[in-house]
Design a protein around this motif. Sequence first.
Motif, mmCIF file in Angstrom:
data_model
loop_
_atom_site.group_PDB
_atom_site.id
_atom_site.type_symbol
_atom_site.label_atom_id
_atom_site.label_comp_id
_atom_site.label_asym_id
_atom_site.label_seq_id
_atom_site.Cartn_x
_atom_site.Cartn_y
_atom_site.Cartn_z
ATOM 1 N N SER A 159 0.391 8.208 15.291
ATOM 2 C CA SER A 159 -0.052 8.825 14.041
ATOM 3 C C SER A 159 0.786 8.325 12.863
ATOM 4 O O SER A 159 0.277 8.201 11.747
ATOM 5 C CB SER A 159 -0.001 10.348 14.131
ATOM 6 N N TYR A 160 2.056 8.008 13.097
ATOM 7 C CA TYR A 160 2.912 7.437 12.049
ATOM 8 C C TYR A 160 2.372 6.075 11.614
ATOM 9 O O TYR A 160 2.258 5.796 10.423
ATOM 10 C CB TYR A 160 4.348 7.307 12.565
ATOM 11 N N LEU A 161 1.999 5.230 12.599
ATOM 12 C CA LEU A 161 1.450 3.917 12.275
ATOM 13 C C LEU A 161 0.119 4.044 11.542
ATOM 14 O O LEU A 161 -0.129 3.332 10.562
ATOM 15 C CB LEU A 161 1.274 3.072 13.540
ATOM 16 N N ALA A 162 -0.741 4.960 11.979
ATOM 17 C CA ALA A 162 -2.033 5.167 11.318
ATOM 18 C C ALA A 162 -1.828 5.613 9.875
ATOM 19 O O ALA A 162 -2.506 5.133 8.956
ATOM 20 C CB ALA A 162 -2.868 6.187 12.083
ATOM 21 N N ALA A 163 -0.886 6.528 9.647
ATOM 22 C CA ALA A 163 -0.604 7.002 8.287
ATOM 23 C C ALA A 163 -0.024 5.876 7.432
ATOM 24 O O ALA A 163 -0.346 5.753 6.245
ATOM 25 C CB ALA A 163 0.352 8.189 8.329
ATOM 26 N N LYS A 164 0.817 5.044 8.028
ATOM 27 C CA LYS A 164 1.418 3.935 7.289
ATOM 28 C C LYS A 164 0.360 2.904 6.896
ATOM 29 O O LYS A 164 0.359 2.392 5.774
ATOM 30 C CB LYS A 164 2.508 3.281 8.145
ATOM 31 N N LEU A 165 -0.560 2.607 7.795
ATOM 32 C CA LEU A 165 -1.648 1.672 7.486
ATOM 33 C C LEU A 165 -2.586 2.251 6.424
ATOM 34 O O LEU A 165 -3.075 1.523 5.554
ATOM 35 C CB LEU A 165 -2.421 1.310 8.755
ATOM 36 N N LYS A 166 -2.824 3.555 6.484
ATOM 37 C CA LYS A 166 -3.662 4.192 5.475
ATOM 38 C C LYS A 166 -2.985 4.126 4.106
ATOM 39 O O LYS A 166 -3.641 3.857 3.090
ATOM 40 C CB LYS A 166 -3.929 5.650 5.866
ATOM 41 N N TYR A 167 -1.682 4.335 4.071
ATOM 42 C CA TYR A 167 -0.928 4.230 2.821
ATOM 43 C C TYR A 167 -0.997 2.805 2.271
ATOM 44 O O TYR A 167 -1.214 2.596 1.078
ATOM 45 C CB TYR A 167 0.523 4.652 3.066
ATOM 46 N N LEU A 168 -0.842 1.827 3.166
ATOM 47 C CA LEU A 168 -0.931 0.423 2.764
ATOM 48 C C LEU A 168 -2.313 0.102 2.197
ATOM 49 O O LEU A 168 -2.440 -0.561 1.167
ATOM 50 C CB LEU A 168 -0.610 -0.483 3.948
ATOM 51 N N LYS A 169 -3.350 0.598 2.864
ATOM 52 C CA LYS A 169 -4.722 0.384 2.381
ATOM 53 C C LYS A 169 -4.904 0.961 0.987
ATOM 54 O O LYS A 169 -5.474 0.311 0.104
ATOM 55 C CB LYS A 169 -5.721 1.025 3.350
ATOM 56 N N ASN A 170 -4.413 2.160 0.757
ATOM 57 C CA ASN A 170 -4.551 2.790 -0.557
ATOM 58 C C ASN A 170 -3.787 2.026 -1.635
ATOM 59 O O ASN A 170 -4.258 1.927 -2.774
ATOM 60 C CB ASN A 170 -4.096 4.249 -0.506
ATOM 61 N N GLU A 171 -2.635 1.484 -1.288
ATOM 62 C CA GLU A 171 -1.873 0.687 -2.251
ATOM 63 C C GLU A 171 -2.612 -0.607 -2.604
ATOM 64 O O GLU A 171 -2.638 -1.024 -3.758
ATOM 65 C CB GLU A 171 -0.474 0.370 -1.701
ATOM 66 N N ILE A 172 -3.211 -1.245 -1.606
ATOM 67 C CA ILE A 172 -3.988 -2.467 -1.862
ATOM 68 C C ILE A 172 -5.201 -2.146 -2.724
ATOM 69 O O ILE A 172 -5.526 -2.880 -3.657
ATOM 70 C CB ILE A 172 -4.389 -3.149 -0.535
ATOM 71 N N LYS A 173 -5.877 -1.031 -2.426
ATOM 72 C CA LYS A 173 -7.036 -0.634 -3.236
ATOM 73 C C LYS A 173 -6.628 -0.352 -4.679
ATOM 74 O O LYS A 173 -7.321 -0.737 -5.612
ATOM 75 C CB LYS A 173 -7.694 0.615 -2.625
ATOM 76 N N ARG A 174 -5.498 0.317 -4.849
ATOM 77 C CA ARG A 174 -5.013 0.614 -6.198
ATOM 78 C C ARG A 174 -4.687 -0.680 -6.940
ATOM 79 O O ARG A 174 -5.017 -0.838 -8.118
ATOM 80 C CB ARG A 174 -3.774 1.508 -6.117
ATOM 81 N N TRP A 175 -4.067 -1.625 -6.241
ATOM 82 C CA TRP A 175 -3.745 -2.923 -6.844
ATOM 83 C C TRP A 175 -5.011 -3.651 -7.268
ATOM 84 O O TRP A 175 -5.094 -4.179 -8.367
ATOM 85 C CB TRP A 175 -2.933 -3.768 -5.864
ATOM 86 N N ARG A 176 -6.032 -3.678 -6.395
ATOM 87 C CA ARG A 176 -7.289 -4.369 -6.730
ATOM 88 C C ARG A 176 -8.035 -3.658 -7.862
ATOM 89 O O ARG A 176 -8.660 -4.299 -8.698
ATOM 90 C CB ARG A 176 -8.201 -4.469 -5.503
ATOM 91 N N ALA A 177 -7.984 -2.328 -7.892
ATOM 92 C CA ALA A 177 -8.645 -1.590 -8.971
ATOM 93 C C ALA A 177 -8.007 -1.913 -10.318
ATOM 94 O O ALA A 177 -8.685 -1.916 -11.346
ATOM 95 C CB ALA A 177 -8.579 -0.087 -8.700
ATOM 96 N N PHE A 178 -6.719 -2.197 -10.326
ATOM 97 C CA PHE A 178 -6.037 -2.571 -11.563
ATOM 98 C C PHE A 178 -6.169 -4.065 -11.836
ATOM 99 O O PHE A 178 -6.380 -4.490 -12.963
ATOM 100 C CB PHE A 178 -4.555 -2.190 -11.462
ATOM 101 N N ASP A 179 -6.065 -4.881 -10.796
ATOM 102 C CA ASP A 179 -6.004 -6.338 -10.954
ATOM 103 C C ASP A 179 -7.370 -6.959 -11.252
ATOM 104 O O ASP A 179 -7.466 -7.882 -12.046
ATOM 105 C CB ASP A 179 -5.419 -6.959 -9.679
ATOM 106 N N PHE A 180 -8.421 -6.481 -10.607
ATOM 107 C CA PHE A 180 -9.736 -7.110 -10.750
ATOM 108 C C PHE A 180 -10.263 -7.073 -12.191
ATOM 109 O O PHE A 180 -10.702 -8.099 -12.705
ATOM 110 C CB PHE A 180 -10.746 -6.494 -9.781
ATOM 111 N N PRO A 181 -10.241 -5.914 -12.891
ATOM 112 C CA PRO A 181 -10.704 -5.935 -14.292
ATOM 113 C C PRO A 181 -9.849 -6.862 -15.167
ATOM 114 O O PRO A 181 -10.380 -7.514 -16.078
ATOM 115 C CB PRO A 181 -10.563 -4.478 -14.743
#
Length: 194
Positions: free
Chosen positions: A94-116
Amino acid sequence: MGGHRYTYFCQAEPKLSKLDRFLLSPSFINRFPNTSVTALPRELSDHCPVLLRSTADYGKTPFRLFNSWMMRDEFELIVSHAWSSFVGYGAPDSYLAAKLKYLKNEIKRWRAFDFPNEVAELKRLKQRIHAFDLEAESRELNGCKLSERQDGLQKIAEIERMALDDLKQKARIKWVVDGDENTRFFHGFMNNNR
């Protein structure tokens, strides 16, 4: 039923009828309460195509990571920062799953800022190149403007190449999901040409 009120138009004698319908079980209606039926316009047939549409919520769209993102300079920094800054607890799985989910959200946040920003940069570069081209029509450009124009063209080519890589990857994903539906047609067409 939305669309047309009648689904059949008799050609011999002008007569309208509601012939085409759906037969549904109560369990289907209970499971998909927002289902609607629409009679689409009839074109060549004397029957209207009838569309059964359900507005079911299938959850979030899946997260896709594109290969071109990994070629960007910021991507490695985002991933290493997100991976090292995560604080969690619990069982290892569950720690690894939570860490991967956190990583996914950080990448999504980066793309939401970077793409425009990337789209705006591409537009700005194209306008700048256009301005240089208009200026070159009336007088000769100096070395500084020529080098700036060349750098702008290289940056445009790089941004468009990455966008093209994303489109290629999306096409491959669609091909895998949809399957090879046109193979028979393609081979028949090629055999005809031979």
